[in-house]
Design an enzyme around this catalytic site. Sequence first.
Site, PDB file in Angstrom:
ATOM      1  CD  GLU A 182      63.232  25.169  50.416  1.00  0.00           C
ATOM      2  OE1 GLU A 182      63.991  24.330  49.924  1.00  0.00           O
ATOM      3  OE2 GLU A 182      63.482  26.386  50.407  1.00  0.00           O
ATOM      4  CD  GLU A 299      63.576  30.861  54.348  1.00  0.00           C
ATOM      5  OE1 GLU A 299      64.108  30.960  53.228  1.00  0.00           O
ATOM      6  OE2 GLU A 299      63.527  29.795  54.968  1.00  0.00           O
TER       7      GLU A 299
HETATM    8  C1  XIL Z   1      70.127  29.899  52.157  1.00  0.00           C
HETATM    9  C2  XIL Z   1      71.185  30.810  52.761  1.00  0.00           C
HETATM   10  O1  XIL Z   1      70.736  32.134  52.724  1.00  0.00           O
HETATM   11  C3  XIL Z   1      72.477  30.668  52.009  1.00  0.00           C
HETATM   12  O2  XIL Z   1      73.498  31.418  52.633  1.00  0.00           O
HETATM   13  C4  XIL Z   1      72.880  29.202  51.936  1.00  0.00           C
HETATM   14  O3  XIL Z   1      74.008  29.083  51.159  1.00  0.00           O
HETATM   15  C5  XIL Z   1      71.756  28.386  51.348  1.00  0.00           C
HETATM   16  O4  XIL Z   1      70.592  28.580  52.109  1.00  0.00           O
HETATM   17  N1  XIL Z   1      65.234  28.772  51.588  1.00  0.00           N
HETATM   18  C6  XIL Z   1      65.611  28.421  52.866  1.00  0.00           C
HETATM   19  C7  XIL Z   1      66.842  29.002  53.449  1.00  0.00           C
HETATM   20  O5  XIL Z   1      64.875  27.714  53.556  1.00  0.00           O
HETATM   21  O6  XIL Z   1      67.400  28.177  54.447  1.00  0.00           O
HETATM   22  C8  XIL Z   1      67.848  29.307  52.372  1.00  0.00           C
HETATM   23  O7  XIL Z   1      68.972  29.938  52.946  1.00  0.00           O
HETATM   24  C9  XIL Z   1      67.222  30.159  51.304  1.00  0.00           C
HETATM   25  C10 XIL Z   1      66.054  29.463  50.658  1.00  0.00           C
END
Ligand code: XIL
Length: 390
Positions: A182, A299
């Site tokens: 990100e 994701e």
């Molecule tokens: C999220 C997790 O799913 C949560 O449990 C945590 O509290 C915060 O992070 N983008 C990403 C992931 O790159 O690492 C994130 O994961 C969701 C958004």
Amino acid sequence: MTNNRVIKGRRAFLLGLGTLAGIGSVTIAGRLRNSNYLTQALDDEHRDFSITGNATLSQRAAAKGLIYGGCAGYRVLSSDSEYANLFAKECAILVPEVEFKWRNLHPKPNVFDFEKSDWLAEFAQSHGMLLRGTALVWHNALPKWFTREVNKQNAEQILIDHITKVAGRYAGRIHSWDVINEVIHLPHKRSDGLRKSPWLNLLGPDYIDIAFHAAAKADPQALLVHNENRLEDVPNVEKRRTAVLKLLERMKSKGTPIHALGLQGHLFRLGTETNFEPKKLQAFIRNVASLGLKILITEMDVTDETLPTDITVRDRVVAKAYEDYLSVVLNEPATICVITWGLSDRYTWLSKNRPRKDGTPVRPLPLDTNLRPKLAWNAVARAFDKTYKR
Ligand code: XIL
């Protein structure tokens, strides 16, 4: 039956509006955004989500030379054996949901805690699964000590030490590392599109190259990834894609050891707005691939935050988003991997992050809370079944 009739009525209503004013017009879309009407215009009750055979998602992916997997956490996999068993069957790759992040691994300046990350690495290995790490550099999930201890003088050394220690520990056991996560954020108004993250503020844009070089040194076998969000269905997506391409080109021209782009694939609007432009997505990933990079979907989930309460409609719209999106990205030969951010609605970050106003549980993932396949599961299976063999 009643529901179907209502939907048909509403669809007819919206189509009528569309003919009068232009269905894509800002006024209509703006006024109806988040309302059920637009959603139901997207819903197709006749859409076919049928599948053949009994193969799992990982088997269907593997049949095409692809990898399918999910994220999961220590708490879940160590306490819910029914879920853990199913996870190991459906998924060929495990991504620890938080356990490889700075806050979890690096609780004090000179203290690392590998207990849970090691447990997950062992879980993956003992179930014959691949393991993926996220993330070596991220502006989120930094430990509390970070702002107190890190300054312009010591930042580079602290970054290199962290990467050397973490990537070094799992060297040879990691399929791919999100080296940076990100890093593009246009509201920060830099000409290169980079996010003004703590790392950028401390080290300037070079933090990116420093991180990739350290990762390559610590684990020469892992695929090194720039993982990025909001490359799918946000309004300014083309500007974000251009910024990503520029960054990737810059890294390639400098000889920075980057091997792949990760598209997070959190679909926030695909199910609720008519702004998905498959040709533009396809052109973007083609451009990325032409730099010699692989593509991973890292994701994926589809939020149902603003969809109707009716589960039949909701599941159908979510499934459609899965299949439409995956059909585009899997049409690109450079795409090697699809990961969903979880496997079952029993455990999803969206329960907290994007809860529904009607209070009903969210349904963004392939399996329901009882671990039964939903249409979204069929949609993912169909996308694998339909694509060609790599
Ligand atoms: C999220 C997790 O799913 C949560 O449990 C945590 O509290 C915060 O992070 N983008 C990403 C992931 O790159 O690492 C994130 O994961 C969701 C958004």
